[in-house]
Design a protein around this motif. Structure first.
Motif, mmCIF file in Angstrom:
data_model
loop_
_atom_site.group_PDB
_atom_site.id
_atom_site.type_symbol
_atom_site.label_atom_id
_atom_site.label_comp_id
_atom_site.label_asym_id
_atom_site.label_seq_id
_atom_site.Cartn_x
_atom_site.Cartn_y
_atom_site.Cartn_z
ATOM 1 N N GLU A 93 0.845 -1.211 0.000
ATOM 2 C CA GLU A 93 0.000 0.000 0.000
ATOM 3 C C GLU A 93 0.874 1.252 0.000
ATOM 4 N N ILE A 94 1.924 1.244 0.803
ATOM 5 C CA ILE A 94 2.854 2.378 0.822
ATOM 6 C C ILE A 94 3.485 2.560 -0.552
ATOM 7 N N ALA A 95 3.883 1.451 -1.175
ATOM 8 C CA ALA A 95 4.504 1.509 -2.497
ATOM 9 C C ALA A 95 3.534 2.099 -3.529
ATOM 10 N N ARG A 96 2.256 1.678 -3.476
ATOM 11 C CA ARG A 96 1.255 2.220 -4.409
ATOM 12 C C ARG A 96 1.111 3.732 -4.236
ATOM 13 N N ILE A 97 1.066 4.168 -2.996
ATOM 14 C CA ILE A 97 0.926 5.603 -2.715
ATOM 15 C C ILE A 97 2.139 6.360 -3.234
ATOM 16 N N MET A 98 3.334 5.832 -2.974
ATOM 17 C CA MET A 98 4.551 6.504 -3.439
ATOM 18 C C MET A 98 4.585 6.584 -4.963
ATOM 19 N N LEU A 99 4.241 5.479 -5.637
ATOM 20 C CA LEU A 99 4.242 5.478 -7.098
ATOM 21 C C LEU A 99 3.214 6.453 -7.647
ATOM 22 N N ASN A 100 2.065 6.515 -7.004
ATOM 23 C CA ASN A 100 1.040 7.459 -7.435
ATOM 24 C C ASN A 100 1.523 8.889 -7.296
ATOM 25 N N LEU A 101 2.143 9.210 -6.169
ATOM 26 C CA LEU A 101 2.666 10.556 -5.937
ATOM 27 C C LEU A 101 3.791 10.900 -6.910
ATOM 28 N N ALA A 102 4.544 9.885 -7.330
ATOM 29 C CA ALA A 102 5.655 10.109 -8.254
ATOM 30 C C ALA A 102 5.176 10.192 -9.705
ATOM 31 N N GLY A 103 3.877 9.983 -9.923
ATOM 32 C CA GLY A 103 3.324 10.091 -11.273
ATOM 33 C C GLY A 103 3.501 8.842 -12.108
ATOM 34 N N GLU A 104 3.731 7.724 -11.469
ATOM 35 C CA GLU A 104 3.862 6.460 -12.190
ATOM 36 C C GLU A 104 2.566 6.180 -12.936
ATOM 37 N N ASP A 105 2.671 5.747 -14.182
ATOM 38 C CA ASP A 105 1.494 5.558 -15.026
ATOM 39 C C ASP A 105 0.805 4.217 -14.857
ATOM 40 N N GLY A 106 1.387 3.291 -14.147
ATOM 41 C CA GLY A 106 0.804 1.976 -13.996
ATOM 42 C C GLY A 106 -0.435 1.999 -13.125
ATOM 43 N N PRO A 107 -1.198 0.899 -13.152
ATOM 44 C CA PRO A 107 -2.390 0.837 -12.306
ATOM 45 C C PRO A 107 -2.007 0.873 -10.837
ATOM 46 N N VAL A 108 -2.755 1.626 -10.054
ATOM 47 C CA VAL A 108 -2.469 1.748 -8.631
ATOM 48 C C VAL A 108 -2.965 0.523 -7.879
ATOM 49 N N ILE A 109 -4.071 -0.007 -8.323
ATOM 50 C CA ILE A 109 -4.666 -1.157 -7.653
ATOM 51 C C ILE A 109 -4.795 -2.299 -8.655
ATOM 52 N N GLU A 110 -4.303 -3.467 -8.296
ATOM 53 C CA GLU A 110 -4.443 -4.634 -9.150
ATOM 54 C C GLU A 110 -5.728 -5.356 -8.777
ATOM 55 N N LEU A 111 -6.563 -5.618 -9.779
ATOM 56 C CA LEU A 111 -7.838 -6.272 -9.552
ATOM 57 C C LEU A 111 -7.731 -7.766 -9.826
ATOM 58 N N SER A 112 -8.495 -8.543 -9.082
ATOM 59 C CA SER A 112 -8.584 -9.973 -9.366
ATOM 60 C C SER A 112 -9.453 -10.163 -10.604
ATOM 61 N N SER A 113 -9.432 -11.336 -11.185
ATOM 62 C CA SER A 113 -10.261 -11.589 -12.364
ATOM 63 C C SER A 113 -11.741 -11.465 -12.009
ATOM 64 N N THR A 114 -12.112 -11.829 -10.797
ATOM 65 C CA THR A 114 -13.499 -11.684 -10.353
ATOM 66 C C THR A 114 -13.894 -10.215 -10.289
ATOM 67 N N GLN A 115 -13.012 -9.378 -9.729
ATOM 68 C CA GLN A 115 -13.293 -7.944 -9.644
ATOM 69 C C GLN A 115 -13.364 -7.318 -11.037
ATOM 70 N N GLU A 116 -12.453 -7.703 -11.928
ATOM 71 C CA GLU A 116 -12.477 -7.174 -13.289
ATOM 72 C C GLU A 116 -13.788 -7.533 -13.978
ATOM 73 N N GLY A 117 -14.237 -8.771 -13.787
ATOM 74 C CA GLY A 117 -15.506 -9.207 -14.380
ATOM 75 C C GLY A 117 -16.682 -8.429 -13.823
ATOM 76 N N SER A 118 -16.652 -8.165 -12.526
ATOM 77 C CA SER A 118 -17.724 -7.406 -11.891
ATOM 78 C C SER A 118 -17.792 -5.988 -12.437
ATOM 79 N N PHE A 119 -16.628 -5.352 -12.591
ATOM 80 C CA PHE A 119 -16.601 -3.999 -13.149
ATOM 81 C C PHE A 119 -17.049 -3.994 -14.602
ATOM 82 N N ALA A 120 -16.633 -4.997 -15.355
ATOM 83 C CA ALA A 120 -17.039 -5.078 -16.764
ATOM 84 C C ALA A 120 -18.562 -5.206 -16.873
ATOM 85 N N GLU A 121 -19.152 -6.028 -16.019
ATOM 86 C CA GLU A 121 -20.612 -6.183 -16.030
ATOM 87 C C GLU A 121 -21.300 -4.891 -15.611
#
Length: 75
Positions: free
Chosen positions: A22-50
């Motif tokens: 979580e600390i690493a995600r926050i630091m990367l976000n503050l540094a402007g890293e372009d990658g996804p901040v939160i990695e979703l499980s396949s179940t979560q991705e499917g739920s969002f897609a629906e």
């Protein structure tokens, strides 16, 4: 690296892995890293897609449904 950042990283080394991530995600976000901040499980991705598909079809909760949810939580 500044002394303060070195101190923070040293302190983070002793924390549980999930807290370190979580600390690493926050630091990367503050540094402007372009990658996804939160990695979703396949179940979560499917739920969002629906959910997005339902929104595109105009399928939204009614006022009554929303009020019912708020009421169940005392809001």
């Amino acid at each position: 690296m500044t002394k303060l950042l070195e101190k923070a990283v040293a302190a983070a080394r002793d924390l549980p892995d999930d807290v370190q991530d979580e600390i690493a995600r926050i630091m990367l976000n503050l540094a402007g890293e372009d990658g996804p901040v939160i990695e979703l499980s396949s179940t979560q991705e499917g739920s969002f897609a629906e959910s997005l598909a339902q929104a595109r079809r105009g399928e939204f909760a009614s006022e009554e449904d929303v009020s019912s949810v708020w009421a169940r939580h005392g809001l």
